[in-house]
Write an enzyme that holds these catalytic residues in place. Structure first.
Site, PDB file in Angstrom:
ATOM      1  N   GLU A  45       0.823  -1.326  -0.033  1.00 29.01           N
ATOM      2  CA  GLU A  45       0.099   0.127  -0.107  1.00 29.01           C
ATOM      3  C   GLU A  45       1.005   1.416   0.017  1.00 29.01           C
ATOM      4  OE1 GLU A  45      -2.601  -0.538   3.272  1.00 29.01           O
ATOM      5  OE2 GLU A  45      -2.881  -2.419   2.668  1.00 29.01           O
ATOM      6  N   ASP A  56      -4.990   8.982  11.190  1.00 29.34           N
ATOM      7  CA  ASP A  56      -3.730   8.232  11.405  1.00 29.34           C
ATOM      8  C   ASP A  56      -3.044   8.672  12.836  1.00 29.34           C
ATOM      9  OD1 ASP A  56      -2.843   6.644   9.202  1.00 29.34           O
ATOM     10  OD2 ASP A  56      -3.277   8.643   7.954  1.00 29.34           O
TER      11      ASP A  56
END
Ligand SMILES: Cc1ncc(COP(=O)(O)O)c(C=O)c1O
Lengths: 256, 396
Positions: A45, A56
């Site tokens: 990814e 995140d």
């Protein structure tokens, strides 16, 4: 058949690695992909950095900030990835936030993905209903699988809907959290892993968030088809650089 | 004419703006709120408690004051809606009272919030003290240094102020941190967002709580002028909550002109500005599709204004729609114009406005009005928090 779908058919537990494009150095995107491929990971990814990555944790936030400071941007990523399919057949997914894709133009973005050989997208803040109403034909026309997330809080009926709308794999977020490495999974997570397993979904599940070593990889993949490591990989990359990639992957692969 | 053209539809869209562009981790949180907020707000005991607290604790209704000297100076009939007289000194508390009651109804025990200048943080810490709830306020590290008195107020009220150290370390980053906290605490926590921003249902919910402002203007103006509708309603726009409240009951009444005042900072084209309608492009921030200041690559940029409360790179989706549809007239006011207007209002009316609000008083150099035009300006907050900035600016 899409490279991701093909990979999902293989018998072993899949190891997927997330890293941020343009990190640690601007020109590291392709060398990191090559090193990961050589080290034998199953899927990659590629993180498209964003100024405001609200799903995140600190590690990926920091790598995104650094990558942007290095000068990373969408067009440059596509330039860097040009020719990657002459080097590797590994499934490649771009993971990022929707706004940079929207600014690039969703159609132009999908076309570029096809051109360079991207197999799928993970855009956590592009909701299922908007995707289905506005963008699905564009993704499909360009051979891109769109991957959706589920979490321990996602109600079963919504999981079914997401399963229905997916055709690559389902990204199973391990716990209610932002991204980040953790030490292990508790009974709550294990119950969730089992619950999802027992639902008999048509799509394979890949677990992400909180996987950092051989132990957590093994726990996460007891039922699931594979797992994704992000923050722990980036932490290693920050500390050891690209020479640390092969030993890191070996350490995950060794059975605990 | 179709009704409710300027309010959210049931999916949270104002025209093309709004919606809920959120990662799946947030879905259960916002979904719980979405499914319940209208029902809860419609319950008689909720309304009763909300109204009672607005009256007895906040000090509502706030006066609608005919500003005689301002009216003489600018040759129009100017009224000031005195939100500066609310407890804690700004309109922000209307929303935090509503949301703390909502949180209680939803069975939450922990409150998080973001703050820029600290006004919303103080308003949140205040209602958490009132209800005995744990309160964590995220604030950019840069803002913590700039807004020390409000940090102290929040601490005095028992809140924990957590520095946001990511990105540009200001309001947008504090909002990111609050959202991350909510992702990590999906069950026991309610996020009290501070303006008409964020994913559906926040813009609509916050607008409904602030709508008390225009609800009062209507009957107060009726008492004073014999009619409910002014010719213009005017408010400054950061995220857009005081403006949403001021416009709310006039949105679909096109006889009432809507004026939205944004912060031009050092000038719209100076590179140091917060004039989102002029500088923004369609984008996604904090789960909402709206006008957004960003680079060509879709990275969110840092706005600038002398007033920390107008310093947001986006704008609420309601306002993006009001702009795009032409329903509202947007005016960008520079730091210098705002400061001069703040001084003028102080010395003409004996009211020191917050610098955010001062922007709204600078419109008279940009638009002309007729002598019998009735103009209601929302005086969103008082200037106590800004005294140091005023003093430094004017070398008082
Ligand atoms: C007095 C005052 N007015 C206006 C604003 C801007 O916010 P909004 O646009 O949500 O009303 C603030 C924000 O801190 C404020 O303190």
């Amino acid at each position: 058949m899409n490279r991701i779908q093909e990979k999902m058919r293989s018998g072993h537990k899949l190891l997927s690695i997330y890293f941020t494009a343009g990190y640690p150095k601007l020109e590291d995107t392709v060398p990191v992909i090559e090193a990961l491929d050589e080290a034998g990971v199953d899927m990659i990814e590629i993180g498209l950095p964003f100024s405001d990555p609200l799903a995140d944790g600190p590690t990926i936030q920091a790598s995104s900030t650094a990558a942007l400071k290095n000068g990373m941007h969408t067009e440059l990523l596509f330039r860097q990835l040009k020719g990657i399919r002459e080097k590797t057949d590994i499934p490649l997914i771009i993971m990022g936030y929707f706004n940079p894709v929207l600014q690039y133009g969703v159609e132009a973005f999908c076309k570029k993905c096809r051109e360079v050989g991207i197999d799928g997208l993970i855009l956590p803040d592009l909701p299922l209903d908007v995707y289905q109403e506005e963008y699905e034909p564009l993704f499909k026309a360009n051979g891109l699988l769109n991957v959706f997330l589920i979490t321990p809080q996602t109600p079963n009926e919504r999981i079914r809907k997401i399963d229905e709308g997916s055709d690559g794999f389902i990204y199973m977020v391990s716990s209610a959290s932002t991204t980040g490495a953790r030490d292990g999974f508790g009974p709550e997570q294990r119950a969730y892993f089992e619950r999802i397993h027992s639902m008999g979904l048509k799509n394979p599940q890949i677990v992400g968030f909180g996987i950092s070593n051989a132990d957590t990889f093994a726990q996460a993949t007891t039922h699931a088809h594979g797992a994704i490591i992000g923050s722990a990989f980036i932490k290693m990359l920050t500390e050891d650089g690209k020479t640390g990639i092969a030993p890191f992957i070996r350490s995950i692969r060794k059975s605990p | 004419m179709k009704m409710n053209r300027y309010q959210a539809d049931e999916r949270g869209y104002y025209g093309e703006f709004g919606g809920a562009f959120i990662p799946e981790m947030l879905y259960p949180n916002t979904e719980e709120l979405r499914q319940n907020y209208l029902r809860i707000m419609g319950e008689p005991d909720f309304q009763e408690e909300f109204r009672q607290l607005l009256r007895d604790y906040v000090g509502r209704p706030t006066p609608l004051y005919f500003a005689k000297r301002l009216s003489e100076k600018f040759k129009a009939r100017i009224y000031l809606k005195r939100e500066d007289l609310c407890h804690t000194g700004a309109h922000k508390v209307n929303n935090t009272i509503g949301q703390i009651l909502m949180a209680k109804k939803l069975g939450k025990s922990r409150i998080i919030a973001e703050t820029g200048a600290g006004q919303h943080g103080v308003a949140t810490a205040t209602v958490c003290a009132l209800m005995g709830m744990e309160c964590i306020v995220y604030m950019g590290e840069v803002d913590i240094a700039r807004q020390a008195p409000n940090v102290a107020r929040m601490k005095m009220l028992g809140a924990e102020v957590r520095p946001a150290r990511s990105g540009s370390r200001t309001l947008k980053d504090a909002t990111n941190e609050a959202i991350r906290d909510w992702i990590n605490n999906p069950v026991n926590t309610h996020y009290i967002i501070g303006s008409v921003v964020g994913p559906h249902p926040y813009p609509d919910m916050v607008a409904r709580f602030q709508a008390v402002i225009s609800e009062e203007i209507k009957w107060q103006l009726k008492e004073k002028e014999g009619k409910e509708d002014p010719d213009y309603v005017v408010a400054c726009v950061g995220g857009g909550s005081n403006a949403a409240g001021t416009y709310y009951h006039y949105l679909d009444n096109e006889q009432v002109g809507i004026i939205a005042v944004e912060a031009a900072g050092k000038g719209v084209d100076s590179g140091e500005s917060a004039a989102t309608s002029a500088l923004g492009k369609v984008g996604i921030i904090h789960g909402s599709k709206t006008l957004l200041m960003q680079t060509g690559d879709g990275q969110i940029t840092e706005p600038y204004s002398i007033s920390a409360g107008l310093d947001y790179p986006g704008v609420g989706p309601m306002h993006a729609h009001l702009y795009k549809s032409g329903r509202a007239d947007f005016i960008a006011i520079t730091d210098d114009e705002a400061m001069a207007a703040g001084l003028m209002v102080s010395q003409l009316e004996g009211i020191i406005p917050a610098i955010e609000t001062s922007h709204a008083f600078a419109i008279f150099d940009h638009r002309t009005f007729k002598p019998d035009d009735i103009i209601v300006i929302n005086l969103s907050g008082r200037g106590d928090k800004d005294l140091q900035t005023y003093i430094d600016y004017f070398k008082l």
